[in-house]
Design a protein around this motif. Structure first.
Motif, mmCIF file in Angstrom:
data_model
loop_
_atom_site.group_PDB
_atom_site.id
_atom_site.type_symbol
_atom_site.label_atom_id
_atom_site.label_comp_id
_atom_site.label_asym_id
_atom_site.label_seq_id
_atom_site.Cartn_x
_atom_site.Cartn_y
_atom_site.Cartn_z
ATOM 1 N N MET B 82 0.843 -1.199 0.000
ATOM 2 C CA MET B 82 0.000 0.000 0.000
ATOM 3 C C MET B 82 0.872 1.241 0.000
ATOM 4 O O MET B 82 1.807 1.357 0.786
ATOM 5 C CB MET B 82 -0.869 -0.023 1.268
ATOM 6 C CG MET B 82 -1.657 1.250 1.507
ATOM 7 S SD MET B 82 -3.045 1.372 0.340
ATOM 8 C CE MET B 82 -4.081 2.546 1.166
ATOM 9 N N ASN B 87 2.005 11.443 3.802
ATOM 10 C CA ASN B 87 2.938 10.883 4.791
ATOM 11 C C ASN B 87 3.336 9.464 4.410
ATOM 12 O O ASN B 87 3.222 8.550 5.214
ATOM 13 C CB ASN B 87 2.296 10.873 6.185
ATOM 14 C CG ASN B 87 1.930 12.271 6.634
ATOM 15 O OD1 ASN B 87 2.636 13.226 6.332
ATOM 16 N ND2 ASN B 87 0.808 12.389 7.323
ATOM 17 N N ASN B 88 3.799 9.282 3.200
ATOM 18 C CA ASN B 88 4.062 7.927 2.757
ATOM 19 C C ASN B 88 5.538 7.552 2.751
ATOM 20 O O ASN B 88 5.917 6.519 2.220
ATOM 21 C CB ASN B 88 3.434 7.684 1.381
ATOM 22 C CG ASN B 88 3.806 8.769 0.396
ATOM 23 O OD1 ASN B 88 4.778 9.487 0.601
ATOM 24 N ND2 ASN B 88 3.039 8.873 -0.673
ATOM 25 N N VAL B 89 6.386 8.434 3.347
ATOM 26 C CA VAL B 89 7.786 8.043 3.557
ATOM 27 C C VAL B 89 8.146 8.335 5.017
ATOM 28 O O VAL B 89 7.382 8.965 5.740
ATOM 29 C CB VAL B 89 8.767 8.823 2.648
ATOM 30 C CG1 VAL B 89 8.536 8.493 1.185
ATOM 31 C CG2 VAL B 89 8.680 10.319 2.899
ATOM 32 N N PHE B 90 9.312 7.828 5.450
ATOM 33 C CA PHE B 90 9.864 8.187 6.755
ATOM 34 C C PHE B 90 10.820 9.353 6.526
ATOM 35 O O PHE B 90 11.959 9.136 6.105
ATOM 36 C CB PHE B 90 10.620 7.003 7.364
ATOM 37 C CG PHE B 90 9.758 5.787 7.573
ATOM 38 C CD1 PHE B 90 8.772 5.776 8.554
ATOM 39 C CD2 PHE B 90 9.918 4.654 6.794
ATOM 40 C CE1 PHE B 90 7.971 4.656 8.754
ATOM 41 C CE2 PHE B 90 9.125 3.535 6.986
ATOM 42 C CZ PHE B 90 8.147 3.542 7.966
ATOM 43 N N PRO B 91 10.365 10.584 6.781
ATOM 44 C CA PRO B 91 11.160 11.735 6.343
ATOM 45 C C PRO B 91 12.521 11.836 7.013
ATOM 46 O O PRO B 91 13.473 12.335 6.414
ATOM 47 C CB PRO B 91 10.287 12.935 6.723
ATOM 48 C CG PRO B 91 9.306 12.424 7.725
ATOM 49 C CD PRO B 91 9.112 10.972 7.432
ATOM 50 N N GLY B 92 12.643 11.339 8.242
ATOM 51 C CA GLY B 92 13.918 11.480 8.953
ATOM 52 C C GLY B 92 14.884 10.341 8.688
ATOM 53 O O GLY B 92 15.905 10.232 9.351
ATOM 54 N N MET B 93 14.545 9.462 7.756
ATOM 55 C CA MET B 93 15.438 8.346 7.467
ATOM 56 C C MET B 93 15.906 8.446 6.022
ATOM 57 O O MET B 93 15.248 9.047 5.186
ATOM 58 C CB MET B 93 14.704 7.017 7.694
ATOM 59 C CG MET B 93 14.189 6.901 9.122
ATOM 60 S SD MET B 93 13.278 5.396 9.425
ATOM 61 C CE MET B 93 14.592 4.278 9.839
ATOM 62 N N THR B 94 17.055 7.801 5.748
ATOM 63 C CA THR B 94 17.573 7.877 4.386
ATOM 64 C C THR B 94 16.681 7.052 3.462
ATOM 65 O O THR B 94 15.881 6.236 3.903
ATOM 66 C CB THR B 94 18.999 7.315 4.301
ATOM 67 O OG1 THR B 94 18.948 5.936 4.629
ATOM 68 C CG2 THR B 94 19.940 8.023 5.256
ATOM 69 N N GLU B 97 17.197 3.452 4.040
ATOM 70 C CA GLU B 97 16.529 2.978 5.252
ATOM 71 C C GLU B 97 15.022 2.873 5.045
ATOM 72 O O GLU B 97 14.372 1.964 5.573
ATOM 73 C CB GLU B 97 16.838 3.917 6.426
ATOM 74 C CG GLU B 97 18.253 3.746 6.957
ATOM 75 C CD GLU B 97 18.631 4.812 7.976
ATOM 76 O OE1 GLU B 97 19.523 4.547 8.782
ATOM 77 O OE2 GLU B 97 18.033 5.912 7.952
ATOM 78 N N MET B 101 12.941 -0.478 5.694
ATOM 79 C CA MET B 101 11.755 -0.578 6.546
ATOM 80 C C MET B 101 10.602 -1.234 5.786
ATOM 81 O O MET B 101 9.792 -1.943 6.368
ATOM 82 C CB MET B 101 11.337 0.804 7.044
ATOM 83 C CG MET B 101 12.232 1.355 8.130
ATOM 84 S SD MET B 101 12.273 0.286 9.578
ATOM 85 C CE MET B 101 13.894 -0.434 9.456
ATOM 86 N N GLY B 102 10.562 -0.965 4.484
ATOM 87 C CA GLY B 102 9.543 -1.625 3.677
ATOM 88 C C GLY B 102 9.693 -3.136 3.731
ATOM 89 O O GLY B 102 8.722 -3.878 3.661
ATOM 90 N N ARG B 147 9.181 1.651 -1.389
ATOM 91 C CA ARG B 147 9.023 1.054 -0.054
ATOM 92 C C ARG B 147 7.948 -0.040 -0.086
ATOM 93 O O ARG B 147 8.130 -1.134 0.461
ATOM 94 C CB ARG B 147 8.626 2.139 0.951
ATOM 95 C CG ARG B 147 8.590 1.644 2.384
ATOM 96 C CD ARG B 147 7.645 2.463 3.236
ATOM 97 N NE ARG B 147 6.277 2.404 2.755
ATOM 98 C CZ ARG B 147 5.431 1.426 3.017
ATOM 99 N NH1 ARG B 147 5.800 0.421 3.774
ATOM 100 N NH2 ARG B 147 4.221 1.436 2.501
#
Lengths: 444, 237, 337
Positions: B82, B87-94, B97, B101-102, B147
Motif C-alpha cells: 500500500m 505521509n508515505n515516507v519516513f522523512p527522517g530516514m535515508t 533505510e 523498513m519496507g 518502499r
C-alpha cells in the motif's frame, strides 16, 4: 454498551448526585468532630476551603480549556508573598539604607529592557546584535553595582528580626486581591511563551517557573526574608488571647456554660471560615457564570475541537492565555488566603506534592470541568490528605510491632510513614484517571 | 477468477455508509484505476480493500481466500502493498533505510529486492543516502512506491500517487507503474487525474456516490461520450 | 605565561571538567526523555524518579557487596551492581507500562493524559524510594577518590593551581561515551533500532510496514530504564544520592531535550552539554581567573559571579524559554510538542 450511555445512566444514580456527595463529605467532617475533636474538624474545613479555591483555579485551566499547569505551587507562593508585601510592617531603616538602591536597580532593569527594545527596533543584523549585547552587559554591570550593596545593606538591618524591606502595613485582606494580580502577572509572562505550542510545553514551562519563583522567594532575603520566614503577620479576625481577656466575651461564654478558651478558638476558626466562604461562594458563582456564558461555551468548544474552533476564526491562543491567567490568579488568591490563615510566610513549606500535585488530584477526582466537582474534590482530598498522615503513622506503628523492641527497623518504619502519602496520592490519581476519568461529579 | 475480488462493499467511517455496494476486481499484470468525482468514495474503497476501515457488508477475497477480517498488517503479509496518499515516507530516514523498513517483514532483510527497486527507480538510487524528507515531491513518491515494493507484493495499491506533482513527474511515475504491472504485479490505484490514468488503465472503475457507475477498459471509458462529458471535463483537452 | 596556565587550570578544574561530567549525566538522562517522547509521544515526568529508583537499587546492591567484604579496587562497587539495578528498573518500568500506560495507548487518548499518568507514577515512585532509602544524602562511591590530586598536580607542574581529577568524573565520561556510542550504533545500524526510528518518524507507515508497535514500545522502555539507571548512578557517584535532587534534575533534562530538538537523540546529547556548561559557567566565580589574567597586583572586587548558585535552575529555564521563543523545534529540528 458505549461509554456515553453508561455514564448517562450513572449520573442518575445516587452516588453521582452532588447533594448526596456533599452530604457524605459533611458526614465525614462531622464524624471527625465527634471522634477526634471539633477544633480539628474546623481546622480541616478551613484548609478544605482554601484547597477548593485552588482546585477551582486549576479546573478553570484544565477543565475549561485543557491546559496543564504543573506550577500551581509557584502561583500560590506568589499569593503568599503578596500577603507579606501588603500586610507586614514596613522596616523604615531598611528602606533608608537600601530603598534607593533597590529603586535604582529597578530603573536600571527597566532602562536596559527599554534600550534593548529600542535598539532592536532600529538596528538589525550584526549591528543590532552587537549593540544589544553591549547594552545587556552594561546593564548587567550597572545592576550588580547598585543591587548588591543595596541588598546587603538591607539584609544587615537587624537581621535576626527583620533584614528585609518589610511590607506596606496595609490590611491583609487586600493581599488576597494583590496575590491574585501577582499570580496573573506571572501567568501572563509564562503563558505568552508556552501557550500555543502543544500542551506538554506548558506543563514543563510551568514546572520551571514554579521552581524559579520559589528560588527567588527563598534567596532574595531583602524581599521576603527567605527561609528565615516572615512571622506574625496581622490577622483579619480577632486573636484568641484578646477574646479570652475580653470581659464581654468571657461573660458570654459563662452564660452559655462553655469554656472561654475553647470558645475563643472556635470563634476565631469560624470567623476565618466565614471569610473563606465569602470568597469561595463568589468564585464559584463567577466560575459557573463564566462556564455557561458564551465565553465558557466557546472555551469548551476550543478544548474539544481545537482545529474546528480555529478554523472558525477563534483566536485559540489568546483565549487560552486568558483562561490561564484567570486560573493562575485564583491560585494566587488561595495562596494569599493560606498565608493569612497561618499568619506566617514560610517559603520552605512550598513543596510540589502539596501545592501542585495534590490540587491536581482534587480536580481529577472531583470531576474536571465541573466547578462543584472541584469544590468537592478540594474538600474530600484535603480530608484524605490530613487523615492519611495519622493513618500512615498508625499503620507503620502497627507494622513496627512485628519487630523486636530494639530492632532498627522500627525507627525506619516510623521514619518512612510520611512518604506513604505521595504513594497514596499517586495511586488515587492513577486509579481516578483509569476508572473514573470524569470524576465524582462529571462535567455537564 | 481475479487475484483481488472486492464484492458488494458497504461501509464507511461513521454511521453513514460511504460505500454503497461497490465492486472492484484486479488481476495480475493488470492496472485497475478508480476514478470519479470528489466524495465518490474512491479512497474509501481502497482503504476498505486494504482493511483500514471495517466493512458492514461485502467480501474481499485475495488469491481466492477471503481476507475480509484481516488487519492491514496481515494483508501486507498476504502479499498486498500500500502506498498512502500522504505521509508515505519516513522523512527522517535515508532513502535506503526507507526501503529497508519496507522489507521489515521479510526474513532475508530484502537486500536483493532493493537492487530491483533501484533498477526501477534509478533516480532514487543516486539519492540513497539522503533523507527522504529532503527529496522533491516526485522523488518522494518514487521512494514511497519503492518502499511498498520491498515486500514483493502481488497487488500494489496506490492512493492518488500523482497528487501535487508536475505533469512531467506524473508521466514518469505512470511509466514506472506500467513497468511494475508488466512484471506480473496487479496494480490498483485511485487517481484524480482521470484522463491520464485511464490512458494507462486496463480496467477503469467510475465510482459515483459509493456505487459503480461505469466499468470498462480504460480505452473504452475514454471513448465513451457520457463518461467524457460527465467525468473527464468534456472535450476541451 | 605562568599566569595564563594557572588561569587555564583553574577554569578546567572548576568549569570545564565539572560541566563535561554533569553534561554527560544530563545527556544520558535527556536521551531517555527524548526516546520516550519520540515513541510514546508524551513528556515523561517520572523519568527523574526512575533515575532515583534505579540508583537506589544500585546502592542497595553496593551495600550488599560491601557487606560481603568485596571491593573493586580503585573502581566503585556500584559499577558491577549496575546491571542488576538496570534489570530491576527495567522490570519495574515494563510493569508500569503494562498496568498503566498501555491502557491509554490502546484508547488513543490525548498525550496530556499520559503526562498526567506519568505525574502519578512519579509521585508513587518518589514515595517508594523515600520509604525504602530515606530522604538523606547517601554517598556510595568507594574505591579510589582521585586519579590526579590537586597537590600532586601542583608538585608535578610547579603551577600555583592544582588540577584534581576525581575517579567518578572519569568513570562518568567513559561510561557515558560507551553508552552513547552503543545507543547510536543501535539506532542507526540495527534493524530494531531503525524500526524505532521509523515508528518515531511516521507511526502509520511503520504499522503498514509490519513494525509491531508494542514491541517498539517495550524496547523503548527497556532503553529508557537502562539510560535512567546509568544516568542516576553516575550522578549519584559524582555528587551523592538524594531523592529530591533527582526530581530537580527533571527541569534541566527537559530543557536539554527541547533545546536539542525533542525526539532527536543527538539533540539530547548536545542539549545536555549546553545546559550543563551554561549552568556551571554562569554560576562560577571568576575572581581568581581575572586576577591571574590581569596585570600583577590586579584585584577583583566581589566574586565576579554572573549568577548565584541558588539560581542554577533558572538557567535551564531561561534557556528553555529562549528556545521556545526563538526556535521551538530546537537545534536539530525536532518535533514541536
Amino acid at each position: 454498551m458505549s461509554s456515553s450511555t453508561r455514564s448517562s445512566q450513572a449520573s442518575t444514580t445516587l452516588v453521582h448526585q452532588p447533594w448526596f456527595l456533599f452530604m457524605v463529605m459533611a458526614a465525614l467532617l462531622a464524624f471527625t468532630g465527634f471522634a477526634q475533636s471539633w477544633l480539628f474538624a474546623l481546622t480541616i474545613v478551613q484548609l478544605c476551603m482554601i484547597s477548593s479555591i485552588m482546585a477551582l483555579g486549576v479546573n478553570v485551566q484544565w477543565g475549561y480549556a485543557g491546559l496543564f499547569n504543573a506550577g500551581t505551587m509557584g502561583f500560590a507562593a506568589l499569593g503568599g508573598l503578596a500577603a507579606v508585601l501588603i500586610a507586614a510592617d514596613p522596616v523604615p531603616e531598611a528602606w533608608s539604607v537600601g530603598g534607593a538602591g533597590i529603586g535604582l536597580s529597578a530603573l536600571v532593569i527597566g532602562g536596559t529592557i527599554a534600550a534593548v527594545i529600542l535598539v532592536r527596533a532600529k538596528l538589525g543584523g550584526l549591528a543590532g546584535f552587537l549593540s544589544t549585547a553591549v547594552i545587556l552587559i552594561v546593564g548587567y554591570l550597572l545592576f550588580t553595582a547598585v543591587f548588591g550593596p543595596a541588598t546587603s545593606a538591607i539584609e544587615s538591618v537587624d537581621a535576626s528580626q527583620t533584614g528585609y524591606l518589610g511590607g506596606m502595613g496595609l490590611p491583609i485582606l487586600l493581599s488576597w486581591l494583590v496575590g491574585g494580580l501577582l499570580a496573573a502577572g506571572a501567568a501572563w509572562l509564562i503563558g505568552k511563551v508556552a501557550i500555543g505550542l502543544r500542551s506538554d510545553y506548558l506543563a514543563i514551562a510551568t514546572l520551571g517557573i514554579a521552581e524559579i519563583i520559589l528560588a527567588v522567594i527563598k534567596n532574595e532575603d531583602w524581599l521576603s526574608r527567605g527561609v528565615k520566614n516572615v512571622t506574625s503577620l496581622p490577622r483579619p479576625v480577632p486573636y484568641e488571647i484578646d477574646l479570652q481577656t475580653s470581659p464581654a466575651f468571657v461573660e458570654f461564654a459563662q452564660n452559655w456554660n462553655v469554656d472561654p478558651v475553647a470558645l475563643a478558638s472556635i470563634t476565631v476558626k469560624l470567623a476565618f471560615i466565614a471569610l473563606f466562604a465569602v470568597v469561595l461562594i463568589v468564585l464559584v458563582y463567577l466560575s459557573e457564570k463564566a462556564l455557561y456564558s458564551p465565553w465558557g461555551r466557546m472555551m469548551r468548544a476550543i478544548r474539544d475541537q481545537p482545529d474546528a474552533a480555529s478554523a472558525m476564526g477563534k483566536d485559540v491562543k489568546s483565549r487560552h492565555l486568558q483562561v490561564f491567567i484567570l486560573g493562575s490568579a485564583i491560585c494566587g488568591i488561595a495562596g494569599a488566603m493560606l498565608v493569612t490563615l497561618d499568619g506566617q510566610f514560610t517559603p520552605g513549606s512550598y513543596l510540589p506534592l502539596r501545592f501542585t500535585f495534590l490540587i491536581w488530584v482534587m480536580v481529577i477526582v472531583g470531576g474536571s470541568g465541573n466547578n462543584m466537582g472541584s469544590v468537592l474534590g478540594g474538600f474530600l482530598i484535603w480530608f484524605v490528605w490530613v487523615q492519611s498522615e495519622s493513618a500512615g503513622f498508625a499503620l507503620m506503628d502497627a507494622l513496627s510491632g512485628l519487630f523486636a523492641d530494639d530492632s532498627p527497623m522500627r525507627g525506619r518504619l516510623i521514619e518512612a510513614a510520611p512518604h506513604l502519602r505521595p504513594v497514596l496520592m499517586g495511586l488515587i490519581l492513577i486509579l481516578a484517571l483509569r476508572f473514573a476519568p470524569k470524576g465524582l461529579i462529571p462535567e455537564r | 477468477m481475479s487475484l483481488l475480488q472486492a464484492t458488494g462493499m458497504r461501509g464507511g467511517y461513521g454511521a453513514a455508509d460511504i460505500l454503497q455496494g461497490c465492486t472492484i476486481n484486479c488481476d495480475r499484470g493488470e492496472i485497475a484505476v478508480i476514478v470519479g468525482p470528489n466524495g465518490a468514495g474512491k479512497s474509501t474503497a481502497i482503504k476498505a480493500i486494504f482493511g483500514m476501515i471495517d466493512l458492514r457488508e461485502g467480501d474481499v477475497t485475495f488469491e481466492g481466500k477471503s481476507i475480509t477480517s484481516l488487519a492491514p498488517q496481515a494483508r501486507v503479509e498476504a502479499g498486498m502493498g500500500m502506498v498512502p496518499q500522504n505521509n508515505n515516507v519516513f522523512p527522517g530516514m535515508t532513502v535506503e533505510e526507507n526501503l529497508q523498513m519496507g522489507a521489515f517483514l521479510r526474513e532475508d532483510g530484502g537486500a536483493g529486492v532493493i537492487d530491483k527497486v533501484y533498477d526501477l527507480f534509478p533516480a532514487v538510487k543516486d539519492k540513497r543516502y539522503q533523507l527522504a524528507g529532503e527529496l522533491s515531491g516526485g522523488q518522494r513518491q518514487q521512494v514511497a512506491v519503492g518502499r511498498a515494493m520491498m515486500t514483493e507484493p502481488t497487488l500494489l495499491i496506490l492512493d492518488e500517487p500523482t497528487a501535487g506533482v508536475s505533469p512531467i513527474v506524473m508521466d514518469e511515475l505512470f511509466d514506472r507503474i506500467i513497468e511494475i504491472a508488466k512484471t506480473g504485479i496487479a496494480v490498483l490505484m485511485v487517481e484524480q487525474n482521470a484522463r491520464q490514468a485511464l490512458e494507462i488503465a486496463d480496467t477503469g472503475y467510475v465510482l459515483v456516490e459509493g456505487q459503480n457507475r461505469f466499468t470498462d477498459t480504460g480505452a473504452a471509458l475514454l471513448a465513451d461520450s457520457e463518461v467524457r462529458a460527465t467525468f473527464l471535463g468534456g472535450d476541451q483537452s | 605565561m605562568h599566569d595564563f596556565a594557572n588561569a587555564f587550570i583553574l577554569l578546567s578544574n572548576y568549569v570545564l571538567i565539572p560541566s563535561i561530567t554533569y553534561g554527560s549525566q544530563l545527556a544520558i538522562g535527556a536521551l531517555g526523555i527524548t526516546l520516550v517522547f519520540s515513541i510514546l509521544r508524551f513528556a515523561n515526568f517520572a523519568h527523574g524518579d526512575t533515575m532515583a529508583f534505579g540508583t537506589m537499587v544500585a546502592i542497595f546492591c553496593t551495600w550488599g557487596v560491601q557487606a560481603l567484604g568485596l571491593s573493586l579496587g580503585p573502581l566503585p562497587v556500584a559499577l558491577i551492581t549496575l546491571p542488576v539495578a538496570i534489570a530491576v528498573t527495567i522490570a519495574l518500568v515494563l510493569g508500569i507500562d503494562k498496568i498503566i500506560y498501555q491502557f491509554y495507548r490502546n484508547k488513543k487518548v490525548e498525550p496530556i493524559i499520559l503526562v498526567m499518568a506519568s505525574v502519578g507514577v512519579m509521585f508513587m515512585m518518589n514515595g517508594i524510594v523515600r520509604i525504602l532509602i530515606g530522604t538523606g544524602d547517601v554517598s556510595f562511591a568507594d574505591g579510589a577518590r582521585f586519579i590526579i590530586r590537586a597537590r600532586e598536580f601542583r608538585e608535578m607542574t610547579g603551577l600555583d593551581e592544582g588540577l584534581a581529577l576525581r575517579t567518578t568524573q572519569v568513570i562518568t565520561v567513559v561510561v557515558a561515551g560507551v553508552v552513547m556510542a552503543a545507543l547510536f550504533w543501535f539506532l542507526q545500524k540495527t534493524r530494531t533500532g531503525k524500526s524505532m526510528r521509523a515508528f518515531s518518524d511516521n507511526e502509520d507507515l511503520a504499522l503498514l510496514s509490519g513494525i509491531k508497535p508494542e514491541r517498539v514500545v517495550q524496547i523503548t522502555w527497556i532503553i529508557a530504564a537502562t539510560l535512567a539507571t546509568i544516568a542516576g548512578v553516575l550522578y549519584g557517584l559524582d555528587k551523592g544520592f538524594r531523592p529530591f535532587t533527582y526530581f530537580q534534575l527533571l527541569l534541566p533534562m527537559f530543557a536539554a531535550a527541547i533545546l536539542g530538538g525533542i525526539g532527536q537523540p543527538i539533540g539530547a546529547v548536545v542539549g545536555g552539554f549546553v545546559i550543563a556548561f551554561s549552568e556551571v559557567a554562569l554560576t562560577y566565580a571568576y575572581r581568581r581567573v581575572f586576577e591571574y589574567l590581569g596585570p600583577d597586583g590586579f584585584e577583583v572586587e566581589g566574586l565576579a559571579q554572573l549568577i548565584e548558585t541558588e539560581y542554577k535552575f533558572a538557567i535551564s529555564f531561561i534557556i528553555l524559554v529562549i528556545v521556545l521563543l526563538v526556535r521551538p523545534t530546537g537545534i536539530f529540528k525536532g518535533r514541536v510538542l
